[in-house]
Design an enzyme around this catalytic site. Structure first.
Site, short mmCIF file in Angstrom:
data_model
loop_
_atom_site.label_atom_id
_atom_site.label_comp_id
_atom_site.label_asym_id
_atom_site.label_seq_id
_atom_site.Cartn_x
_atom_site.Cartn_y
_atom_site.Cartn_z
CD GLU A 47 37.67 42.81 37.45
OE1 GLU A 47 38.29 43.18 36.43
OE2 GLU A 47 37.30 41.71 37.66
CD GLU B 237 37.48 37.98 34.47
OE1 GLU B 237 38.05 38.78 33.66
OE2 GLU B 237 37.15 37.76 35.57
MN MN Z 1 37.35 39.90 36.59
#
Ligand code: MN
Length: 328
Positions: free
Chosen positions: A187, A281
């Site tokens: 990420e 998220e």
């Molecule tokens: Mn994230």
């Protein structure tokens, strides 16, 4: 994700068989409509929208709430994978017909980008343990900050630390391919959460250096909104290396109430043919994780009602995906 449905269409008949969990029913003013057309991406939600812990009761409630809100999968954080019971998790997922993905950020005591060999070894061990745990509950992905600690570094990354990171990731990628069949997705996050990979271009450089087809890219709208010149260009640059996407608002609350241009983002995903997981998220001080909330600087309440937030995000993402696909 072992038992994956062929589409992300919300299954109304099956959902009717569920006894609605009490804490979900309290916020049923938003109702997901199962009559909407199919979307190609599987849609997920981070577990911390519902629960900051993963004992059996909390895990079952989070899985049921995610399913009630219409999601295909729930993302389970493995910051300390030794605390997650993979067998119990797999049983609950199977019982309730849900899929899961797994994510983590390393920590300063277990950081493969460190110059300290013991800290690197601890980081590598944590990644291996997380891989085994994720595979055991059926996740096909381990994403997040796999390459460094998730925290605010006080200095830039070093050449030695980066070499350690690349060497460790090669070994972890080999294990992921040979022993677990799990894809690793690094990420790209903002400067306050790592000093190593802040842009998609830096992420692609890491993939090149590691040189394993088991390592792919994970982009997040919240982080891109801070670091990239253009989210559209970042997504185009990532191209077919992009395998996991986080959808978060600029303040990590309700989608569409901050500064992220989601219309452009979903159009770019559609234009590049992205068909992988898309996971919502969001973090609020309403739901606290002892491991994650302080690290992510979740200091204030940006929402109170997990289920209302989750259903809203599910509808928001689907409508964005459909609008983007119509413009192609
Ligand atoms: Mn994230």
């Amino acid at each position: 994700m072992a038992a994956m449905p062929s589409t992300s269409h919300y299954r109304a008949e099956e959902s009717n068989k569920l006894s609605r969990p009490r804490r979900c029913a309290a916020s049923a003013q938003r109702v997901y409509s199962p009559a909407q057309p199919l979307v190609p991406n599987r849609l997920g939600v981070h577990a911390l929208v519902f629960s900051g812990s993963w004992n059996r009761a909390d895990a079952e409630r989070a899985i049921l709430c995610a399913r009630t809100a219409g999601y295909d999968f729930i993302e389970i954080p493995l910051l300390d994978p030794t605390t997650v019971d993979a067998t119990m998790t797999q049983e609950l997922l199977h019982t309730h017909g849900m899929e899961a993905s797994a994510s983590l950020g390393l920590n300063p005591h277990a950081d493969i980008s460190s110059e300290d060999r013991d800290i690197v070894a601890a980081g590598e061990q944590l990644l291996m343990t997380a891989l085994a745990c994720a595979a055991a509950f059926g996740s096909r992905y381990l994403c997040g900050i796999l390459y460094s600690a998730l925290h605010k570094y006080g200095t830039p990354s070093t050449a030695t630390g980066r070499r350690n990171c690349v060497a460790a990731l090669r070994r972890v990628c080999n294990a992921a391919a040979q022993d677990f069949g799990v894809t690793l997705c690094a990420e790209v996050v903002n400067r306050y959460e790592t000093n190593l990979v802040n842009t998609a271009a830096q992420g692609l450089q890491l993939l090149d250096d590691v040189g394993s087809s088991q390592l792919k890219l994970h982009l997040d709208s919240y982080h891109m909104n801070i670091e990239e010149n253009s989210m559209v260009e970042a997504i185009k640059l990532a191209g077919d290396q992009l395998r996991y996407v986080h959808i978060g608002e600029s303040h990590r609350g309700y989608l569409g109430t901050g500064t992220v241009n989601f219309s452009e983002l979903f159009k770019a995903l559609s234009a590049t043919g992205y068909s992988g997981p898309v996971c919502f998220e969001s973090f609020s001080s309403k739901v606290v994780s002892p491991q994650l909330s302080n690290t992510l600087c979740v200091w204030r309440n940006v929402w109170d009602d997990s289920q209302d937030l989750a259903v809203h995000a599910r509808m928001f993402m689907q409508s964005q995906i459909e609008a983007a696909s119509k413009q192609m």
